[in-house]
Design a protein around this motif. Sequence first.
Motif, short mmCIF file in Angstrom:
data_model
loop_
_atom_site.label_atom_id
_atom_site.label_comp_id
_atom_site.label_asym_id
_atom_site.label_seq_id
_atom_site.Cartn_x
_atom_site.Cartn_y
_atom_site.Cartn_z
N VAL A 85 0.83 -1.21 0.00
CA VAL A 85 0.00 0.00 0.00
C VAL A 85 0.87 1.27 0.00
N ILE A 86 2.07 1.16 0.59
CA ILE A 86 2.95 2.33 0.66
C ILE A 86 3.73 2.54 -0.65
N ILE A 87 4.16 1.42 -1.26
CA ILE A 87 5.04 1.51 -2.44
C ILE A 87 4.42 2.31 -3.59
N ILE A 88 3.14 2.06 -3.88
CA ILE A 88 2.51 2.73 -5.04
C ILE A 88 2.51 4.26 -4.89
N PRO A 89 1.99 4.82 -3.75
CA PRO A 89 2.04 6.28 -3.63
C PRO A 89 3.45 6.84 -3.58
N VAL A 90 4.36 6.10 -2.93
CA VAL A 90 5.74 6.61 -2.83
C VAL A 90 6.38 6.68 -4.22
N MET A 91 6.26 5.59 -4.99
CA MET A 91 6.88 5.60 -6.32
C MET A 91 6.17 6.58 -7.26
N GLY A 92 4.85 6.64 -7.16
CA GLY A 92 4.10 7.59 -8.00
C GLY A 92 4.54 9.02 -7.75
N ASN A 93 4.58 9.39 -6.47
CA ASN A 93 4.95 10.77 -6.13
C ASN A 93 6.43 11.04 -6.38
N THR A 94 7.26 10.00 -6.25
CA THR A 94 8.69 10.17 -6.52
C THR A 94 8.92 10.50 -7.98
N VAL A 95 8.25 9.77 -8.86
CA VAL A 95 8.38 10.06 -10.30
C VAL A 95 7.79 11.44 -10.61
N ASN A 96 6.67 11.76 -9.97
CA ASN A 96 6.04 13.07 -10.17
C ASN A 96 6.99 14.20 -9.75
N SER A 97 7.76 13.95 -8.68
CA SER A 97 8.64 15.01 -8.16
C SER A 97 9.82 15.31 -9.10
N ILE A 98 10.17 14.34 -9.95
CA ILE A 98 11.31 14.54 -10.85
C ILE A 98 10.86 15.23 -12.15
N ASP A 99 9.55 15.44 -12.29
CA ASP A 99 9.02 16.09 -13.50
C ASP A 99 9.21 17.61 -13.35
N VAL A 100 10.47 18.05 -13.44
CA VAL A 100 10.78 19.45 -13.14
C VAL A 100 11.21 20.26 -14.37
N LEU A 101 11.79 19.57 -15.35
CA LEU A 101 12.27 20.28 -16.54
C LEU A 101 11.83 19.52 -17.79
N ASN A 102 11.95 20.16 -18.92
CA ASN A 102 11.55 19.53 -20.20
C ASN A 102 12.23 18.17 -20.39
N GLY A 103 11.43 17.14 -20.57
CA GLY A 103 11.95 15.82 -20.91
C GLY A 103 12.51 15.00 -19.77
N VAL A 104 12.63 15.60 -18.59
CA VAL A 104 13.32 14.89 -17.50
C VAL A 104 12.54 13.67 -17.01
N ALA A 105 11.24 13.82 -16.73
CA ALA A 105 10.47 12.69 -16.18
C ALA A 105 10.43 11.51 -17.16
N SER A 106 10.13 11.78 -18.43
CA SER A 106 10.03 10.68 -19.40
C SER A 106 11.39 10.07 -19.71
N GLY A 107 12.43 10.92 -19.82
CA GLY A 107 13.78 10.41 -20.07
C GLY A 107 14.28 9.59 -18.90
N PHE A 108 14.05 10.10 -17.71
CA PHE A 108 14.46 9.40 -16.48
C PHE A 108 13.76 8.05 -16.38
N MET A 109 12.45 8.05 -16.67
CA MET A 109 11.68 6.80 -16.56
C MET A 109 12.07 5.80 -17.66
N THR A 110 12.50 6.31 -18.82
CA THR A 110 12.98 5.40 -19.87
C THR A 110 14.18 4.62 -19.34
N ILE A 111 15.12 5.34 -18.73
CA ILE A 111 16.34 4.71 -18.21
C ILE A 111 15.99 3.75 -17.06
#
Lengths: 331, 77
Positions: free
Chosen positions: A144-170
């Motif tokens: 129950v904890i992992i899903i919100p933590v990982m969701g919000n962690t990825v959301n927090s890295i969405d700070v600049l153009n292309g960062v979230a999608s590029g980061f998640m690709t890697i």
Amino acid sequence: MLDKTIIGILISAIAFVTVYAITPSLIKVLTKRNMVVKDYNKEVATMVARPGGPSILAGILASELTLYAFFASTDILAIIITTSLAFLVGFADDRKVLGGWFKPLALAASALPIILLGAYTPPHLAFPLFGSVKIPELYLGLVVIIIPVMGNTVNSIDVLNGVASGFMTIASFALTICLVIVHHYDTALASLPLGFVSLAFYKYHKIPSKIFPGDSGALTLGAMYGALSIIGHVEIVAAIALLPAVINSFLFLSSVKRIVEHRQIKASPVVHTEDFKLMASTDKSAPVTLVRLILANGPLTEKQVGFVIFRLALFSAALAIITAFMMEIRL
Amino acid sequence: MKGTPIFFYVFVMWLLIIAGGALIVPVIAHISIQGFGNLGGILDSIVKAGIAISLVALWILIMSKVKNWIFHKQIRH
């Protein structure tokens, strides 16, 4: 094995092509409906379509449902439902700003299909070198904890153009490699669409962005990543591949000392120079973030900061792969 | 290289995760509370959860100290 390789290629292609083909139409629709936001890091005022979550979800659903047609398993079903619920939470947040605590709680509820479908079994947490611990009751809490933590962690890295999608690709491709190393081939197969969806979205999200993923996009990617880590029993490895994003969340939370939405923070951690490079803010009330630390040695362009984050992602991905190999060793 | 201290910070975080496994699996996982009948299993889980939460708190504290140590100049700046 050959069958699975062919299906792997098929679902990867479906995931990539769906997002690649749908996103331009989504950009047009969002722009027409005035669902655009300002890109604050551009010298010339630029409006960018948001959210890109619908095309990301479409790619995931098309590929995972195809996989389900070949291998009808509750694991794939759990991934599909959890990811879709996380998308709905993110989409609601894109449309109407939700409170700081509502999102983690709603995302925690998104994890319930994994529990109800029994996709988390056996309930143990695997560590490198030392084996695993059986924690039947605790593991449910962890799911129950992992899903919100990982969701919000990825959301927090969405700070600049292309960062979230590029980061998640890697991170996603690293996760697939790790799942293969620990012999979880079925989950590795189910993880392929995540990497290809992120890669296809990166085409439109990279600098200069034509679309932002929004909360619906970032939470969809994060929740699917979390679901795969639970079902593949690679929670620790998955967390290691996300370490730069974890650091970003950790720095933010340890400086603001409460659960709060980024948009609620008044003082920006990053300001602009005269030539519109990014520069670390000298405002003491501004939160410490990953980008602010990257900029501590001097101003950089948005593209340069993005590449530093990608190098960090590659470094973490390498550590995750080393850790996956360590899972196979017992001291 | 730009952001070198952050690479070091990621590496320290990784080492702490491995060290956490070294503590959890051989030590804490083997704790067994018996003699309380049906409550034994629940008590066992509560104790293990308490230790795990304490370890996470300790991990956060260590990371915070390491952060201040590595990024001392930057944070002061």
